[in-house]
Design an enzyme around this catalytic site. Structure first.
Site, mmCIF file in Angstrom:
data_model
loop_
_atom_site.group_PDB
_atom_site.id
_atom_site.type_symbol
_atom_site.label_atom_id
_atom_site.label_comp_id
_atom_site.label_asym_id
_atom_site.label_seq_id
_atom_site.Cartn_x
_atom_site.Cartn_y
_atom_site.Cartn_z
ATOM 1 N N HIS A 1 0.863 -1.180 0.000
ATOM 2 C CA HIS A 1 0.000 0.000 0.000
ATOM 3 C C HIS A 1 0.897 1.228 0.000
ATOM 4 C CE1 HIS A 1 -3.135 2.830 1.173
ATOM 5 N NE2 HIS A 1 -3.995 1.896 0.814
ATOM 6 N N ASP B 1 -7.905 -5.328 0.091
ATOM 7 C CA ASP B 1 -8.381 -6.201 -0.985
ATOM 8 C C ASP B 1 -7.972 -7.663 -0.817
ATOM 9 O OD1 ASP B 1 -9.848 -4.431 -2.431
ATOM 10 O OD2 ASP B 1 -8.232 -3.844 -3.781
#
Ligand code: ACO
Length: 378
Positions: free
Chosen positions: A261, A314
């Site tokens: 991320h 996710d």
């Protein structure tokens, strides 16, 4: 001159404005919506409450929540012309259809050109309410079935599952979906919110900003990862193949989807909620293997934690949707449906104190070339 310029590629680490909508601490793994912990909201708040909080900057009391919920339910229908466009574009990816349909709704929205905060709020509520109708209508048309009309007796998440399957979900399924929507509702200036703000900064309207957001969310480096994670799990097929498969990706220089991320350098705080749901749902459905496969992948990725590469929101989401029997190609639309309130808030913030978002590019091509007329070129 050029050597004095410091490039901020990818705008990494650059603050572009102030916000009161969400707070992210990527080193602590902390996320707040309007000051409230994502953990409390995920565990205790409904999607309607969360959207109200984002749009009106406070938690609603019961009467406010009831009125807001009724407003969402009353705005779920989509114009017949938009349904026709969905039929005409049905062979496209669901995210492309959602983007096109949202764009088309602008032609029928009475407030499209009105950028006042009141009108943007009304449009944000309408788009939040309409998006599941668009996504499920398309999904059903693709399956050769007729779209299911929204059910005014159901809340947003339950109604989404109802319109998708033409069957009322169980309370547990509806709550799961609701939690997922809550977790996706807002997230700082990620790529899609940035795209929405860039559109808004030209004093363009909410529909245009949301279309920009949807287009930007679509890529696998952003919202497309849940679908890719599930494809990976299906490809792995059995837990005992997971280690070799994951090492294969890493050794070939590839990326393991659902990991890493830009902001979180520890575990994404949203991931734990979906992990728990994925495990529980897998047990309940007698299909624990997807959780086991992903757990094995996560185990192989454990050393990457030291480099700040951890599971993101996710990673577990895809398996959860799969267990709910949601088609893979609409996973990303779920993210988009949840995020419309966040984009709306950011557009309102941008409009309230606007500055044109217009950075610079450092030119490094040739300079002052002599123009040769076409007939003299070899
Ligand atoms: N698997 C393996 N290695 C990775 C991964 C990954 N998932 N993510 C990053 N890395 C490595 C890169 O190879 C790079 O290594 P290097 O320095 O040796 O070249 C290093 O970590 C930094 O990677 P960047 O791409 O520079 O980091 P950035 O912050 O720009 O990227 C991103 C973030 C795009 C999310 C990246 O981690 C990625 O591609 N992840 C996989 C896709 C994914 O899960 N996307 C969803 C993101 S969450 C969301 O949008 C909801």
């Amino acid at each position: 001159m050029a050597t004095e310029i410091e490039l901020k590629r990818g705008l990494q680490g650059v603050y572009i404005d102030k916000t009161q909508s969400s707070f992210i601490d990527g080193t602590e793994g902390k996320l707040l919506y309007r000051g409230y912990s994502i953990h409390d909201l995920a565990e205790m708040a409904t999607f309607e409450e969360t959207v109200y909080l984002l749009l009106y900057s406070k938690l609603p009391n019961q009467a406010e929540l009831d009125a807001f919920d009724a407003e969402l339910r009353a705005n779920r229908a989509i114009p017949a012309e938009v349904l026709e466009i969905i039929r005409l574009t049905k062979d496209a990816h669901p995210m492309d259809v959602l983007r096109t349909a949202v764009s088309a709704t602008a032609s029928f929205d009475p407030d499209t050109a009105d950028n006042s905060p009141e009108a943007t709020l009304r449009k944000g509520i309408r788009l939040t309410a309409q998006a599941p109708t668009i996504v499920t209508a398309h999904a059903r048309i693709v399956q050769g079935k007729e779209p299911v009309a929204p059910n005014p007796n159901l809340k947003q998440a339950a109604n989404f599952l109802y319109m998708l399957f033409d069957k009322e979900p169980t309370a547990a399924e509806a709550r799961l979906m609701e939690k997922d929507f809550v977790l996706h509702a807002e997230h700082g200036i990620n790529a899609s919110a940035f795209a929405a703000r860039v559109a808004a900064s030209t004093i363009s309207d909410l529909h245009s900003a949301v279309v920009s957001g949807i287009g930007t969310l679509k890529g696998p480096a952003h919202g497309g990862a849940a679908e890719e994670v599930m494809k990976m799990a299906l490809d792995i097929g059995e837990e005992d193949r997971a280690e070799e498969y994951t090492r294969g990706i890493l050794e070939s220089g590839g990326r393991v989807m659902g990991f890493g991320h830009r902001v979180y350098k520890v575990e994404d705080p949203r991931a734990r909620h979906l992990k728990a749901e994925c495990e529980a749902l897998g047990m309940e459905r007698g299909q624990p293997k997807w959780f086991s496969i992903l757990s094995k992948v996560a185990e192989v990725m454990e050393p990457y934690r030291a480099r700040g590469i951890c599971p993101n929101v996710d990673f577990w989401a895809g398996a959860m949707y799969h267990l709910l029997e949601i088609p893979k190609d609409i996973f990303i639309c779920i993210f988009a449906m949840g995020r419309i309130p966040g984009w709306t808030v950011q557009v309102m913030e941008q409009h309230s104190n606007n500055i044109l978002l217009r950075p610079l590019l450092l030119y490094e091509g040739p300079m002052d070339l002599e123009y040769t007329p076409l007939d003299q070129r070899s």
